[in-house]
Motif scaffolding. Structure first.
Motif, PDB file in Angstrom:
ATOM      1  N   ILE A 108       0.700  -1.138   0.120  1.00 59.61           N
ATOM      2  CA  ILE A 108       0.146  -0.162  -0.027  1.00 59.61           C
ATOM      3  C   ILE A 108       1.060   1.189  -0.005  1.00 59.61           C
ATOM      4  N   THR A 109       0.676   2.158  -0.939  1.00 54.43           N
ATOM      5  CA  THR A 109       1.379   3.259  -1.053  1.00 54.43           C
ATOM      6  C   THR A 109       0.713   4.496  -0.385  1.00 54.43           C
ATOM      7  N   VAL A 110       1.357   5.075   0.767  1.00 54.94           N
ATOM      8  CA  VAL A 110       0.718   6.239   1.496  1.00 54.94           C
ATOM      9  C   VAL A 110       1.137   7.397   0.578  1.00 54.94           C
ATOM     10  N   GLY A 111       0.307   7.994  -0.392  1.00 60.84           N
ATOM     11  CA  GLY A 111       0.541   8.954  -1.268  1.00 60.84           C
ATOM     12  C   GLY A 111      -0.675   9.672  -1.700  1.00 60.84           C
ATOM     13  N   LEU A 112      -0.470  10.878  -2.081  1.00 56.63           N
ATOM     14  CA  LEU A 112      -1.790  11.735  -2.806  1.00 56.63           C
ATOM     15  C   LEU A 112      -1.192  12.146  -4.073  1.00 56.63           C
ATOM     16  N   GLN A 113      -2.399  12.338  -4.821  1.00 54.76           N
ATOM     17  CA  GLN A 113      -1.961  12.690  -6.191  1.00 54.76           C
ATOM     18  C   GLN A 113      -3.049  14.207  -6.661  1.00 54.76           C
ATOM     19  N   ILE A 114      -2.418  14.876  -7.383  1.00 54.39           N
ATOM     20  CA  ILE A 114      -3.038  16.343  -7.730  1.00 54.39           C
ATOM     21  C   ILE A 114      -3.170  16.414  -9.165  1.00 54.39           C
ATOM     22  N   ASP A 115      -4.519  16.270  -9.640  1.00 56.27           N
ATOM     23  CA  ASP A 115      -4.736  16.800 -10.802  1.00 56.27           C
ATOM     24  C   ASP A 115      -5.855  17.694 -11.058  1.00 56.27           C
ATOM     25  N   GLY A 116      -6.407  18.019 -12.325  1.00 53.94           N
ATOM     26  CA  GLY A 116      -7.359  19.135 -12.284  1.00 53.94           C
ATOM     27  C   GLY A 116      -8.577  18.394 -11.713  1.00 53.94           C
ATOM     28  N   LEU A 117      -9.035  17.263 -11.845  1.00 51.02           N
ATOM     29  CA  LEU A 117     -10.333  16.415 -11.357  1.00 51.02           C
ATOM     30  C   LEU A 117     -10.122  16.770  -9.801  1.00 51.02           C
ATOM     31  N   SER A 118      -8.990  16.347  -9.136  1.00 51.76           N
ATOM     32  CA  SER A 118      -9.031  16.437  -7.690  1.00 51.76           C
ATOM     33  C   SER A 118      -9.078  17.757  -7.133  1.00 51.76           C
ATOM     34  N   VAL A 119      -8.405  18.696  -7.840  1.00 49.43           N
ATOM     35  CA  VAL A 119      -8.283  20.030  -7.083  1.00 49.43           C
ATOM     36  C   VAL A 119      -9.845  20.741  -7.334  1.00 49.43           C
ATOM     37  N   LEU A 120     -10.343  20.617  -8.518  1.00 55.45           N
ATOM     38  CA  LEU A 120     -11.943  21.187  -8.744  1.00 55.45           C
ATOM     39  C   LEU A 120     -12.954  20.351  -7.576  1.00 55.45           C
ATOM     40  N   THR A 121     -12.639  19.185  -7.618  1.00 55.28           N
ATOM     41  CA  THR A 121     -13.483  18.567  -6.775  1.00 55.28           C
ATOM     42  C   THR A 121     -13.405  18.983  -5.430  1.00 55.28           C
ATOM     43  N   LEU A 167      -5.466   3.200  -4.304  1.00 54.09           N
ATOM     44  CA  LEU A 167      -6.973   2.808  -3.984  1.00 54.09           C
ATOM     45  C   LEU A 167      -7.187   2.426  -2.635  1.00 54.09           C
ATOM     46  N   LEU A 168      -6.400   1.985  -1.742  1.00 57.57           N
ATOM     47  CA  LEU A 168      -6.666   1.398  -0.398  1.00 57.57           C
ATOM     48  C   LEU A 168      -6.832   2.919   0.370  1.00 57.57           C
ATOM     49  N   VAL A 169      -5.773   3.657   0.293  1.00 60.93           N
ATOM     50  CA  VAL A 169      -6.081   4.800   1.155  1.00 60.93           C
ATOM     51  C   VAL A 169      -7.124   5.555   0.653  1.00 60.93           C
ATOM     52  N   LEU A 170      -7.387   5.528  -0.647  1.00 63.94           N
ATOM     53  CA  LEU A 170      -8.803   6.269  -0.969  1.00 63.94           C
ATOM     54  C   LEU A 170      -9.932   5.525  -0.043  1.00 63.94           C
ATOM     55  N   TYR A 171      -9.782   4.234   0.062  1.00 61.08           N
ATOM     56  CA  TYR A 171     -11.020   3.340   0.442  1.00 61.08           C
ATOM     57  C   TYR A 171     -11.021   4.017   1.975  1.00 61.08           C
ATOM     58  N   VAL A 172      -9.963   4.157   2.671  1.00 61.64           N
ATOM     59  CA  VAL A 172     -10.049   4.533   4.073  1.00 61.64           C
ATOM     60  C   VAL A 172     -10.802   6.014   4.011  1.00 61.64           C
ATOM     61  N   GLY A 173     -10.607   6.825   3.404  1.00 60.69           N
ATOM     62  CA  GLY A 173     -11.290   7.925   3.223  1.00 60.69           C
ATOM     63  C   GLY A 173     -13.033   7.682   3.008  1.00 60.69           C
ATOM     64  N   GLY A 189     -22.427  -2.006  -0.017  1.00 57.45           N
ATOM     65  CA  GLY A 189     -21.759  -1.689  -1.438  1.00 57.45           C
ATOM     66  C   GLY A 189     -20.151  -1.697  -1.397  1.00 57.45           C
ATOM     67  N   ASP A 190     -19.809  -0.993  -0.420  1.00 46.80           N
ATOM     68  CA  ASP A 190     -18.256  -0.801  -0.119  1.00 46.80           C
ATOM     69  C   ASP A 190     -17.680  -2.147  -0.075  1.00 46.80           C
ATOM     70  N   VAL A 191     -18.087  -3.308   0.350  1.00 47.78           N
ATOM     71  CA  VAL A 191     -17.580  -4.358   0.330  1.00 47.78           C
ATOM     72  C   VAL A 191     -17.419  -4.875  -0.867  1.00 47.78           C
ATOM     73  N   ALA A 192     -18.310  -4.795  -1.975  1.00 48.08           N
ATOM     74  CA  ALA A 192     -18.112  -5.048  -3.361  1.00 48.08           C
ATOM     75  C   ALA A 192     -16.942  -4.181  -4.000  1.00 48.08           C
ATOM     76  N   PHE A 193     -16.839  -2.910  -3.404  1.00 49.15           N
ATOM     77  CA  PHE A 193     -16.062  -1.843  -3.806  1.00 49.15           C
ATOM     78  C   PHE A 193     -14.593  -2.404  -3.335  1.00 49.15           C
ATOM     79  N   LEU A 194     -14.431  -2.770  -2.177  1.00 51.59           N
ATOM     80  CA  LEU A 194     -13.212  -3.297  -1.673  1.00 51.59           C
ATOM     81  C   LEU A 194     -12.767  -4.739  -2.604  1.00 51.59           C
ATOM     82  N   PHE A 195     -13.858  -5.300  -2.842  1.00 51.56           N
ATOM     83  CA  PHE A 195     -13.109  -6.450  -3.839  1.00 51.56           C
ATOM     84  C   PHE A 195     -12.673  -6.095  -5.124  1.00 51.56           C
ATOM     85  N   GLY A 196     -13.481  -5.122  -5.660  1.00 49.71           N
ATOM     86  CA  GLY A 196     -13.004  -4.545  -6.820  1.00 49.71           C
ATOM     87  C   GLY A 196     -11.833  -3.965  -6.880  1.00 49.71           C
ATOM     88  N   ILE A 197     -11.361  -3.186  -5.619  1.00 50.26           N
ATOM     89  CA  ILE A 197      -9.877  -2.657  -5.378  1.00 50.26           C
ATOM     90  C   ILE A 197      -9.149  -3.828  -5.440  1.00 50.26           C
TER      91      ILE A 197
END
Lengths: 111, 619, 505, 536
Positions: free
Chosen positions: B100-113, B161-167, B202-210
């Motif tokens: 698991i990588t503890v990291g962030l990324q920045i792009d247009g989508l994330s900044v605007l959201t 994705l797993l960091v995302l899942y935490v949030g 839904g999140d369980v399915a989401f986790l399996f998707g991850i």
């Protein structure tokens, strides 16, 4: 005389003793039946001793000891029977039942 | 990168400080004075991080204004606007499997959201100060909102994705805590539980998707996953599983049933969760991973969206509770975004997401002001409020206009963008999507008009003086502020406007408005929902889906639970106790031979010897 | 390096503490802080071990002591610590210390229903807990199979008395059930250990794990015996029925230690004995283990959903959580084993906290029956209610708190099981376990909704969190958050060991 | 033929016998007063301790003496490690029993001289038995252990329960003796000798046998011979008497029965099986396994829900006999193993024996001779010596903890005892309560009773190593059943309850007994290697 005869007699004697032990309620008679069993042993031992021509006469020695033991047993046995009779006024084996498992209440749900 | 991390952490720190520090050091005594002091401190702790975060986000906008970015479909507006891309990591957690990588990324989508999230959160926090004045639990409430904001920002910026899942999951918790804020009422409590459980399913399915994606790509990093060349089958399976989480969080059919119930929470929460943030997360994640979504998955999403948008709009038409109207409207509008995604246009989806975020927050906050005044959620208790509540009336009118898609509001542009995308998409279910969307536009016009008329026109219903005082300024200011993006945001996308298509949409929308207006004029006192005729009841009950779920899921589960408890005592534990009993029975049996009869003993002895002799000789 | 004294001292301190209590000077009354000091000393030693531990090589056995004890039985006094056992030793000493903090606070508190516990035979209570600590720590540091078994057995009698003397109304039956059931388990375990011994000719865990001299069929048989023995302690469905009774009747500290440490002894055995020493046996039995684990998850969750007693519910929740831990083991992957070991520690922290809270509630309300408790806990005891919410949320596996990583990684392990294990089967396990996770959330939230929410039946307010309680609970909360946010701290310890155990190059 | 008698070798039984006579004389000539009662007790105790000292001295010197030897090398009386261990055990337990007796006799209802005389006689038998190496000695020693105990049981002359117990013991005993003697006579007839060593040689090599190898008669003889010892150790189906007799007899006699008499029984049994009948392992090992399983199960099941403490201990000691028997069932079947073994197996197996080199095992005859030689020296190797060692270790541990339990019972129990008398004992008398709790937990085999635990582990190990999985499982289940009743007793000690302790005279010697037994048991728990070291 072939060794089988005395041995068969001994076996029969032993069986009679066993029967007596099982069938008699009177303690003294049980005691006598046990004596029969011991005598069967003695017969066996002596017969084997002779048949084997044992130079050490182990069989005969053992027979002597068995006789002594039997005497001692009878002595102690009668003494105990006397004591029982004094305390209980009976010497019927199956009527001496003060000691025994107590009657239990039905099984609960513990455990 | 540190900037993004700070943006995420600021509300988090605010939350922690608010939870632990609001009442410190006089936590025990709950006098009025103490409560007020705690509330003041909590409010500062909750509000201050947000403007700071917004400033930092401005800096990020500047940083991402240029630069090579990810490969987005042409016409994706956020990529056009802010093409930059950065990512960084603070470490890798070795789990023994895929790290698991503890990291962030920045792009247009994330900044605007993120900007949307912060703006709405700021509005909600300010608004709440007034809305919850005097509530002794305000500090925890504000802290939970901060936590919620932080979690959403984590989702937005996560590079893994797993960091995302935490949030992702933390949001579920916060929504549970906030919906259940007034837990004295069992109904609220139940709604909170329902929201958490349905989304978690839904999140369980989401986790399996991850998992599927991560194991296939050998990494949970989003960039790696997007870059990996994965087989189609894996992608379909993975993205379908992800859809489960999307459907849960973004309240799409069939996991949408929690959203209307979630209106039990305080109104600002409805604005925050059910307009701008949590529900947006589902759409956001599809957009984020859009490049790997294969056509079959998009088709499934499209079908769900088509069903959801129309059904929810019809349900909205029949609701009597103002907030439930807005809730179903949210489901319907989210389905638009999903449809846009299904049509292959994440740009249109996110554009609508943003404009919807703005106007739906506005609508909810207005509704909050109305409810604050009336003391009831029900439309039948309202009426004639336009004179009493002028500011909410005007702002809400603008909001409804945006919802229907009337120019020049942002809704006009964004909805038109969605419909344009649908019309021109290459999707095999284009017709279904487009047709459904067009009809829904009409129905949207109808329910928006109905709510507007029933709320602000007609006879004024007798007031329940629940909140005798008028709405404080902290509640009104956010309304006014939010009208600005509602009115202006759309012009960002004005360049893409296609006039012909826009005209069709507008006409259909106005048709819906007109029908309801006509019905209302014919009988002002009656509910225009009667137009639905025999369908009214099913619409009001949202097509009985809740009952179906109750019968199919909840009750069998509870029955099963009772069965398990019974089995546990009678069978599983029964076997244990039974073996104990058996031993005791055996004990009684054996003791039968021990009743004191010496002759029996001798008999047993001799029989035993005989048995052993025979056994030893024979064997 | 010769630092074996740390572990010897770690065992000697509770032993000496318990032995010291036998001194006639303590007859009648025992200083309130006696247990606190002794267990604090043990905790300090654990901290020393933590400080001296070479984190760059957690797979190496450190602080080793190896002395012959009973030559006739080949029994060696062989102690050591590695990445698997270190967290558990620290957890054990910490929980015992916190239990003493809790008790010290209770005996200091003015009259109330809770005073009975501490007021009743304090000397015996302190004695029992210290012996318990000896057994628990010993189990985790023993590197000799027989020594492990001895320590494994040491905990039985103190725990029995803890339940039977200081427990609730039905304590006698619960205690008897506990000890008989677990003794049966350890007897079977002993058979398994002896089978290993007879086949391999040594009792040394390190040597056994390095070389696998046993044949496949012997390994399967030994794994079954050892596995069943450990599964009783863990407990694995359907061998769990001693647990709810024991937890319901045990006093608070008993429940905390039972859930927090005793259950771990079972799972630790899997990580230390069953899987490393018997890899081929593990490969054969693993699908069954996984199946039982998964059934346990769902079964435990369903049982919780219809439970009427708070402590009983938490007990059943342990069945579910241990299901996740066992599922992790059953995957035979590094990630699965890490998950299990992480879940172990997390469960110790969280469920320990849950039982503390349940005990506090039971003490104040006089009952743990959910119906009698009514609602409105958050009104009557805001802090206890908030902590209960926190603990439940942590227990249901919320990301960002310790409970999450164990569950998530276990599922991840099941997603791609190791070796020759059937993938479709494990995918089924994963799916069912995932549903179990939802059910887990369901019962915790339903319980919270019933107990903490709503309007309190009576307006009477009890004393909210006391200072000693807070001191006892805050470390648990803190560690739960810490490991939730920084799972690497624990995974970094276990992962190298697990890699070695599974022979991953 | 005149034999030399090695008086040093027979010093221990000789001292006991002489002191027995002395006690009888003193009793006859001294007045009947309380001080005299104490004096007689002290004399008896001194005699027992003197004998114990002799045994210890012999052990320290590492004596390997045989006396009463016949031409051909076989001796009837042998002093070796095995003898000394069991004699020492019997004497140590006997000393405690003497102390308990002083408590019992303080009541004044029992003739003191006879009591001590009989006690010493029984102890003489118990010391004699492990030293015996021929059938005659075995029979005589066994009877010497048995007969005085009948009398001791009945010595409480006006107590009907004691008489009844004596009668039951007597009847069952004499029947068992008769059965055994019949077996002995058959064995004599088959092998033509009474010396165990010669019997073993005859059976292994087949020289001098009067019948064909493997005939049914031999099996019958083996079974019948085992019967007599099985009665002494109260194995199924010779266990029926235990409950009634223990309950009716005075507590010291019950202690004597459960420890000294049982140790003697095991001494004889092990001698007979591993010495005389080593080649017939295939016959008796399965038999012992089944009997062990039945014995432990029957004992445990009978002990469930008992309310009389001594009766509970009676059945518990039956169950413990089962555990002691179990390793014997795992005794390595040397003869058939050697016959069936492939060369490599033989090598590995024989390599585990101390002296012979693998080269000598090439011919089976050689190997058998080696094995026979080895088998003669039980202290070192006989088949799988560990199996016997496990039994002996268990016996030693069992003796210590059981005698501790009896000592406490002696202090607390009244005639018609009830477990409820023990409620709250821990507060009335912490030392007694803790001692009893410790003894019970030891018997159950749980820490902190490490003695019991290691004893069980040793037994389990032999059973598992011997491949008797089923027996191991039966044992495991039995351990659990056993724990149930031990615990239900132990729990009573801690339960609240009213004080019902009967203050009886003569507490001091019994307290000394408790202290000594507790000391030994704790020592065994703390340093169990003491026992394992001594035995191996």
């Amino acid at each position: 005389m072939h060794v089988v005869y005395p041995v068969v007699v001994a076996a029969l004697l032993f069986s009679i003793g066993v029967y007596g032990v099982l069938a008699r309620r009177n303690t003294i008679l049980v005691l006598m039946s046990v004596e029969l069993m011991l005598n069967a042993v003695n017969l066996n031992l002596v017969a084997f001793d002779v048949w084997l021509r044992d130079v050490l006469h182990g069989g005969q020695v053992l027979t002597l000891f068995v006789i002594v033991i039997a005497a001692a047993e009878v002595g102690i046995g009668l003494a105990i029977v006397l004591a029982v009779y004094r305390n209980r006024r009976t010497i019927d084996l199956d009527r001496l039942r003060e000691l025994g498992e107590p009657v239990e209440p039905p099984v609960g749900d513990r455990g | 990168m540190t900037t993004a991390a700070t943006v995420v952490l600021l509300p988090f720190i605010g939350a922690v400080a608010g939870l632990l520090g609001s009442r410190w050091p006089r936590g025990r005594s709950r006098t009025e004075e103490n409560n007020a002091r705690a509330a003041r401190r909590a409010a500062w702790l909750a509000i201050v991080p947000l403007p700071v975060a917004l400033v930092l986000l401005g800096y990020l906008v500047w940083r991402t204004r240029v630069g090579p970015g990810l490969d987005w479909p042409p016409g994706t507006f956020y990529a056009d606007l802010l093409p930059g891309f950065r990512s960084g990591a603070w470490g890798v957690i070795e789990t023994g499997g895929v790290p698991i990588t503890v990291g962030l990324q920045i792009d247009g989508l994330s900044v605007l959201t993120a900007i949307l999230v912060c703006v709405v959160a700021l509005g909600v926090q300010v608004y709440s100060v007034g809305y919850l004045r005097g509530d002794p639990r305000y500090p925890s409430y504000a802290a939970f909102i901060s936590l919620f904001t932080s979690a959403m920002l984590l989702v937005v910026f996560a590079a893994d994705l797993l960091v995302l899942y935490v949030g992702w999951e933390l949001m579920g918790l916060c929504s549970y805590l906030l919906i259940g804020h007034w837990w004295e009422d069992r109904g609220n409590s139940r709604a909170a539980v329902k929201a958490f459980l349905v989304t978690r399913l839904g999140d369980v399915a989401f986790l399996f998707g991850i998992f599927t994606l991560g194991f296939a790509a050998g990494s949970f990093r989003i960039a790696d996953v997007l870059a990996a060349d994965l087989p189609e089958g894996t992608l379909v399976a993975a993205t379908l599983l992800l859809l489960g989480g999307v459907a849960g969080k973004s309240a799409q059919v069939p996991l949408h049933t929690w959203l209307p119930d979630a209106m039990a929470g305080p109104t600002p929460i409805s604005a925050l969760i059910h307009a701008a943030t949590m529900v947006a997360a589902g759409i956001f994640i599809v957009a984020r991973l859009f490049p790997i979504f294969p056509q079959p998955t998009l088709d499934v999403l499209g079908v769900l969206a088509a069903v959801g948008m129309l059904g929810a709009a019809l349900a909205a038409l029949a609701q009597d509770d103002l907030k439930r109207v807005l809730a179903y409207s949210t489901i319907s509008q989210l389905a638009y975004m999903a449809a846009a995604l299904a049509a292959g246009s994440p740009g249109a989806a996110i554009f609508h997401l943003m404009s919807h975020g703005a106007f739906k927050a506005l609508l909810f906050l207005c509704a909050g002001a109305v409810i604050h005044h009336v003391g009831s959620n029900l439309l039948s208790h309202m009426g004639g409020l336009r004179r009493v509540l002028p500011i909410p009336f005007w702002t809400m009118t603008i909001g409804f206009a945006a919802l229907v898609g009337l120019p020049p509001t942002s809704g006009f542009f964004s909805k038109d963008g969605v419909l344009l995308a649908l019309e021109h998409s290459a999707s095999p279910i284009r017709l279904l999507l487009y047709g459904s969307a067009l009809i829904t536009v009409g129905v949207t016009g109808a329910y928006a008009t109905r709510a507007w008329l029933r709320g602000f026109f007609g006879e004024q219903a007798p007031l329940e003086p629940a909140h005798g005082h008028a709405a404080p300024p902290t509640m009104l200011w956010p309304l006014v502020v939010l009208t600005v993006p509602t009115l202006l945001f759309g012009f960002l996308g004005a360049g893409d406007l296609a006039l012909g298509s826009a005209a069709v949409t507008l006409v259909v929308g106005l048709l819906g408005v007109a029908i309801v207006l006509a019905a209302w004029r014919a009988a002002p006192a009656a509910d225009p929902a009667r137009l639905l005729g025999p369908f009214r009841a099913p619409c009001e009950e949202a097509f009985y889906l809740d009952r179906v779920y109750d019968r199919l899921v909840t009750r069998p589960t509870m029955a099963l639970a009772l069965l398990v408890v019974r089995t546990d005592t009678s069978v599983v534990d029964g076997a244990v106790r039974g073996s104990g009993q058996l031993t005791l029975r055996l004990s009684r049996l054996v003791k039968l031979a021990q009743q004191g009869n010496a002759q029996l003993y001798v008999t047993g002895l001799l029989a035993g010897v005989l048995l052993i002799v025979v056994g030893a000789v024979v064997l | 390096m010769n630092s074996g004294w740390v572990l010897v001292a770690l065992l000697a301190v509770p032993l000496a503490g318990a032995a010291g209590l036998l001194a006639p000077a303590f007859a009648g009354r025992v200083p309130r802080l006696y247990g606190l000091v002794v267990s604090g000393l043990a905790l300090g030693l654990a901290a020393v071990a933590l400080a001296l531990f070479d984190f760059s090589a957690p797979q190496r056995v450190q602080f080793e002591t190896d002395l012959a004890w009973i030559p006739g039985l080949d029994l060696r006094f062989h102690l050591g610590l590695d990445g698997i056992s270190l967290p558990l030793v620290v957890l054990t000493t910490l929980l015992v210390f916190l239990c003493f903090v809790y008790l010290a606070g209770r005996s200091a508190a003015p009259d109330g229903p809770g005073v009975r516990l501490a007021g009743l035979r304090p000397r015996a209570l302190v004695f029992t807990l210290l012996v318990l600590e000896l057994g628990m720590v010993g189990t985790f540091v023993a590197l000799d199979l027989l020594l492990f078994f001895v320590f494994f057995e040491v905990v039985l009698i103190p725990m029995y008395f803890l339940i039977a003397i200081w427990g609730g109304a039905e304590r006698r039956a619960a205690a008897v059930k506990f000890i008989l059931y677990t003794l049966l388990g350890s007897a079977v375990l002993l058979l398994g250990l002896l089978l290993i011994w007879s086949q391999a000719g040594t009792l040394d865990m390190v040597a056994l794990a390095a070389a696998h001299p046993m044949t496949r069929s012997a390994q399967v048989l030994a794994f079954l015996a050892v596995g069943i023995g450990l599964a009783v302690k863990t407990p694995m469905w359907p061998l769990h029925t001693w647990l709810p009774d024991a937890h319901t009747e045990a006093p608070t500290v008993g429940s905390v230690l039972l859930a927090g440490v005793l259950l771990k002894m079972g799972t630790y055995g899997f990580a230390r004995i069953a899987i490393p020493i018997l890899p081929e046996g593990a490969a054969v039995v693993a699908p069954w283990l996984g199946a039982f684990a998964v059934v346990g998850i769902v079964y435990g969750a369903l049982a919780c959903l219809a439970q009427r007693d708070l402590k009983r519910m938490i007990a059943y929740s342990s069945v579910g959580h241990m299901g996740f831990v066992l599922l992790g083991f059953a995957t035979l992957t590094p990630v699965g084993l890490n998950a299990a070991l992480f879940g172990n520690v997390a469960h110790g922290l969280i469920t320990g906290l849950l039982f503390f809270l349940a005990g506090a509630i039971k003490e104040r309300y006089g009952t743990a029956d959910l119906t009698e408790l009514g609602g409105g806990l958050l009104t009557r005891l805001p802090y206890v209610g908030s902590l209960l919410t926190f603990a439940c949320v942590a227990s249901l596996g919320l990301p960002g708190l310790a409970g999450f990583w164990g569950e998530m990684l276990a599922l991840q392990g099941a997603f791609a099981p190791g070796g020759e294990l059937s993938r479709p089967l494990y995918l089924t396990f994963m799916t069912v376990a995932g549903l179990g996770a939802v059910l887990t959330a369901a019962y915790f939230l339903v319980m919270l909704s019933r107990v903490t929410h709503g309007v309190a039946a009576e307006p009477v307010r009890f004393a909210d969190v006391r200072r000693a309680e807070l001191v006892a609970w805050v470390p648990l909360v803190g560690l739960t958050v810490l490991f939730g946010l920084w799972p690497g701290g624990l995974l970094g310890l276990t992962d190298p060991v697990v890699q070695v155990v599974l022979g991953v190059p | 033929m005149i034999q030399d008698i090695d008086y040093w070798a027979i010093a221990a039984p000789l001292i006991l016998a002489l002191v027995a006579g002395l006690v009888l004389l003193l009793d006859a000539f001294l007045p009947r007063r309380a001080q005299v009662r104490t004096l007689l007790g002290m004399v008896t105790l001194a005699g027992v301790l003197a004998a114990l000292g002799v045994v210890v001295a012999q052990a320290v010197r590492g004596d390997q003496i045989g006396t009463f030897c016949v031409p051909g090398g076989a001796c009837s009386f042998v002093v070796d490690t095995y003898t000394l261990l069991l004699a020492g055990l019997a004497l140590a337990a006997g000393a405690v029993v003497v102390l308990l007796s002083m408590g019992e006799l303080a009541g004044g209802r029992i003739p003191v001289g006879e009591w001590h005389f009989l006690l010493l006689a029984a102890l003489t038998g118990a010391v004699l038995l492990p030293a015996s190496r021929d059938l005659i000695m075995l029979v005589v020693a066994l009877e010497l252990v048995s007969l005085p105990v009948f009398a001791l049981t009945a010595l409480r002359r006006y107590d009907g329960r004691a008489s009844e117990a004596a009668l039951k013991l007597f009847v069952v005993s004499v029947v068992s003796t008769a059965i055994m003697l019949f077996g002995v006579s058959l064995l004599y007839g088959i092998t033509g000798t009474v010396h165990l060593e010669h019997i073993a040689t005859a059976l292994i090599t087949g020289t001098g046998l009067t019948i064909a190898d493997g005939a049914a008669v031999l099996t019958v003889a083996v079974v019948l011979v085992v019967a007599g010892f099985a009665f002494k150790v109260a194995a199924v189906p010779f266990h029926f008497w235990a409950g009634d007799v223990y309950e009716g007899a005075p507590v010291p006699v019950a202690a004597l029965l459960s420890v000294v008499s049982k140790a003697a029984g095991f001494a004889g049994l092990i001698l007979m099986l591993t010495h005389g009948l080593a080649s017939e392992t295939a016959t008796w090992a399965p038999l012992v396994a089944v009997i062990a399983a039945l014995t432990m199960t029957a004992g445990n099941v009978l002990a469930l829900r008992q309310h009389h403490p001594v009766r509970l201990l009676a059945w518990s000691s039956v169950a413990q006999s089962g555990y002691i028997l179990a390793p014997l069932a795992a005794h390595l079947d040397l003869a058939s193993a050697l016959k069936a073994a492939t060369p490599t197996d033989t090598e590995t197996m024989v390599a585990s024996l101390p002296s012979p080199s693998p080269g000598t095992t090439d011919s089976t005859g050689n190997a058998l001779v080696i094995v026979k030689d080895q088998a003669m020296d039980l202290g070192q190797v006989a088949g799988s010596p560990l199996a016997v060692q496990a039994s002996l270790a268990y016996l030693v541990f069992y003796a210590a903890m059981n005698i501790l339990a009896f000592s406490v019972v002696m202090l607390v129990s009244r005639d018609r005892g009830d477990l409820d008398d023990y409620r709250g004992l821990i507060r009335r008398s912490p030392v007694l309560g803790l001692a009893l709790a410790f003894a019970l937990i030891c018997l159950a085999g749980l820490p902190p009773g490490l003695a019991g635990l290691f004893a069980k582990v040793a037994v389990f190990r032999e059973v598992v190593f011997g491949g008797l999985g089923w027996l191991a499982v039966v044992m495991a289940v039995n351990t659990v059943i056993g724990l149930f009743y031990y615990l239900s007793w132990a729990a009573r000690l801690f339960a609240p309850g009213e004080s019902r302790a009967a203050e009886r005279p003569g507490r001091t010697p019994v307290l000394v007994a408790v202290g000594a037994a507790l000391l030994v048991t704790v020592a065994f728990s703390a340093v169990p290697q003491l026992v394992f070291f001594t035995i191996s």
